[in-house]
Structures are given as C-alpha cells and as structure tokens.
Enzyme design. Structure first.
Site, PDB file in Angstrom:
ATOM      1  N   HIS A  60       0.805  -1.278  -0.114  1.00 36.54           N
ATOM      2  CA  HIS A  60       0.076  -0.184  -0.050  1.00 36.54           C
ATOM      3  C   HIS A  60       0.756   1.241  -0.052  1.00 36.54           C
ATOM      4  O   HIS A  60       2.110   1.240   0.388  1.00 36.54           O
ATOM      5  CB  HIS A  60      -0.811   0.136   1.449  1.00 36.54           C
ATOM      6  CG  HIS A  60      -2.048  -0.894   0.944  1.00 36.54           C
ATOM      7  ND1 HIS A  60      -3.014  -1.021   2.079  1.00 36.54           N
ATOM      8  CD2 HIS A  60      -2.283  -1.942   0.259  1.00 36.54           C
ATOM      9  CE1 HIS A  60      -3.838  -2.033   1.796  1.00 36.54           C
ATOM     10  NE2 HIS A  60      -3.567  -2.506   0.715  1.00 36.54           N
ATOM     11  N   GLU A 111       1.013   4.002   1.951  1.00 37.35           N
ATOM     12  CA  GLU A 111       1.485   4.247   3.139  1.00 37.35           C
ATOM     13  C   GLU A 111       2.557   3.269   3.561  1.00 37.35           C
ATOM     14  O   GLU A 111       3.684   3.884   4.194  1.00 37.35           O
ATOM     15  CB  GLU A 111       0.437   3.939   4.282  1.00 37.35           C
ATOM     16  CG  GLU A 111      -0.977   4.805   4.042  1.00 37.35           C
ATOM     17  CD  GLU A 111      -1.956   4.003   3.239  1.00 37.35           C
ATOM     18  OE1 GLU A 111      -1.664   3.313   2.215  1.00 37.35           O
ATOM     19  OE2 GLU A 111      -2.915   3.866   3.650  1.00 37.35           O
ATOM     20  N   CYS A 154      -6.281   1.527   5.958  1.00 35.93           N
ATOM     21  CA  CYS A 154      -6.842   0.348   6.057  1.00 35.93           C
ATOM     22  C   CYS A 154      -6.362  -0.066   7.569  1.00 35.93           C
ATOM     23  O   CYS A 154      -5.570   0.694   8.209  1.00 35.93           O
ATOM     24  CB  CYS A 154      -6.547  -0.880   5.179  1.00 35.93           C
ATOM     25  SG  CYS A 154      -4.844  -1.315   5.254  1.00 35.93           S
ATOM     26  N   CYS A 173      -2.320  -0.564   7.515  1.00 33.47           N
ATOM     27  CA  CYS A 173      -1.494   0.766   7.501  1.00 33.47           C
ATOM     28  C   CYS A 173      -1.735   1.669   8.701  1.00 33.47           C
ATOM     29  O   CYS A 173      -0.796   2.273   9.144  1.00 33.47           O
ATOM     30  CB  CYS A 173      -2.034   1.632   6.153  1.00 33.47           C
ATOM     31  SG  CYS A 173      -1.593   0.823   4.772  1.00 33.47           S
TER      32      CYS A 173
END
Lengths: 152, 152
Positions: free
Chosen positions: A57, A59, A87, A90
């Site tokens: 992801h 992040e 999410c 993260c």
C-alpha cells in the site's frame, strides 16, 4: 502574517501526485507522503498489482522510504498524508512508526481503520480528515469508471 | 489412523526456527511461516532493527515472500503460523492477504491485535492460539534477560 504555503492542503496535493502515478500504472490511485518539518522525506503509491503484494500500500511504501531516508525506525514528529483513509494494516504501521499526525483526504467506508480499530489505539496521533477529499474522490471515481468501461 | 506429522505443532516449530534466526541477529525473536497444503511457501523473522524499518515484522516478510512465490496477491487457503500474537498492522496484512487460518503461539498482552481490533474484522479467519507457546515464551524471555544483562 502570511500563511506558509506548506499547509496540509499543499502536502495532500503532493500525495495526490503520488496517487496519479498509481493511476497511470493501472493501480487503484492512492498516494502518500511523509513530512518532517515541511520536508517530504518519503513518498509512495499503491503497487499491490504490480508487485502482487497485498502489503504494498502507498502508506507502507512511504513509511519504509522515510525510515530508510532517516536511517531510523521511528518517525516521531512526522506527519503522514494519504489520499484515502488507511486500512487496519496501514494504521498499525502508522502507530508502529510512531507518527505524530495523520492527515487523510477521502474516507473509506468499507475497509477504513476507523470502522475496526479502537480509538484508544491511536489516541496519541493527531488526526485530520477531509483535506482535499474531492481531488482524491474524483481520481478514484475516474479510475473505477475507466475500469468498468474496459470490462463492458 | 496415523496422524500426519504436519500438524499445527510441526509448523509452529518451523516458525520458532525463524524466531531463532532473529534471536541470533539480536532482534526480538519472532518468526512466521506461510503454509499451503502442508508446504511452507514463505517464511520470515523480525528484522526491524537490521532494516531500521518498523514494518519489517516476521509476518510481513513471510507474507511478501509467499505472494512472491505464488506470483499472486492473495493467500486464500493458506495458514499463517507466527510465534507471537500479531500486532494491528500484521493482522491487517493477514486480512488483506485473505488468509484462511491464523495460528499463533504466545499472546501479546500489550500490543496484540485482539486488544484493539474488532472481532468482526477477522471473523472469517480460523483462529488458533497457544500452540507451542512455551517454546516461544522461553525464547522471548531468554532474549530480554540477555538484553538486560548487557545493559547492567
């Protein structure tokens, strides 16, 4: 007094630029930047499809980039700007890295951390949401419209 | 009927072997393996200090290794064995990767996911805890005793 141009909106627009790279790469367009004292020290965009890695992801990539840059495992005093509500994974990484501030643009009504994680977990993190959310939403909507068009 | 030697205890012992690698490397000794149909397709141990990366947990490394191995982003039908209860980040990654089963040894009473994440989030994951927990606890206790001894 003149306000600095380096406000939350400025850095979110930099995160949007990262999201645009994901868009160009046919990934769900989400981008993130890590900021320390008005300096971007890490950035990343969603690469789940390219890397076939569910942990890639925006992040996570930005956090690893920032810790590589500073050569330390903690990002105290840093802010994370991300174009979509993180999410659970993260948010866990944001906490593990000891961020001081999290700014996100659009909310994620299905998988966002705020639906599943106890607020006590992130009470020490300054949380700001909605910054430049229309830019982020438009990019995401364009992406999914394009995808749907390709499927028809 | 003879039981298979490839039971939860067997795979947890493989995760313990990974944790021992972390111990040798002067990292908090936590290890993980990803298993699909009695085959280990990914493994990892905590490398937070070596990489100066707060996301370099055993589970994250094992998940990325497994998805690299299969060339796909989902680990449906797979089990994750980890020697300590995952943190919020790792539980998020376990969910994002769509694991079918999570087995952990020792509980983590301060930062474990079960303290902070809504059970609804992981209701589809078969959860087993306590497998070979004394092996994991002993290794962790040895590590922290050694650390404390070095500080005195």
């Amino acid at each position: 007094m003149i306000n600095s141009i380096f406000d939350d909106s400025y850095f979110m627009k930099q995160a949007i630029k990262e999201a645009e790279k994901a868009y160009e790469d046919d990934e769900v367009p989400i981008g993130a930047v890590v900021v320390f004292e008005q300096l971007i020290i890490g950035k990343g965009y969603n690469q789940v499809e390219r890397l076939k890695d569910p942990t890639a992801h925006a992040e996570m990539i930005a956090i690893t980039a920032a810790t590589n840059y500073i050569g330390g495992k903690y990002l105290k005093g840093c802010s994370l700007f991300v174009t979509l509500e993180p999410c659970v994974m993260c948010m866990g990484a944001i906490k593990a890295a000891r961020f001081s501030k999290l700014v996100y643009a659009a909310s994620e009504p299905k998988t966002g951390f705020s639906l599943f994680v106890e607020p006590a977990y992130y009470k020490k993190i300054d949380l700001i949401k909605g910054v430049e959310q229309s830019l982020s939403k438009n990019l995401l909507q364009d992406f999914f419209l394009k995808k749907r068009g390709m499927q028809n």
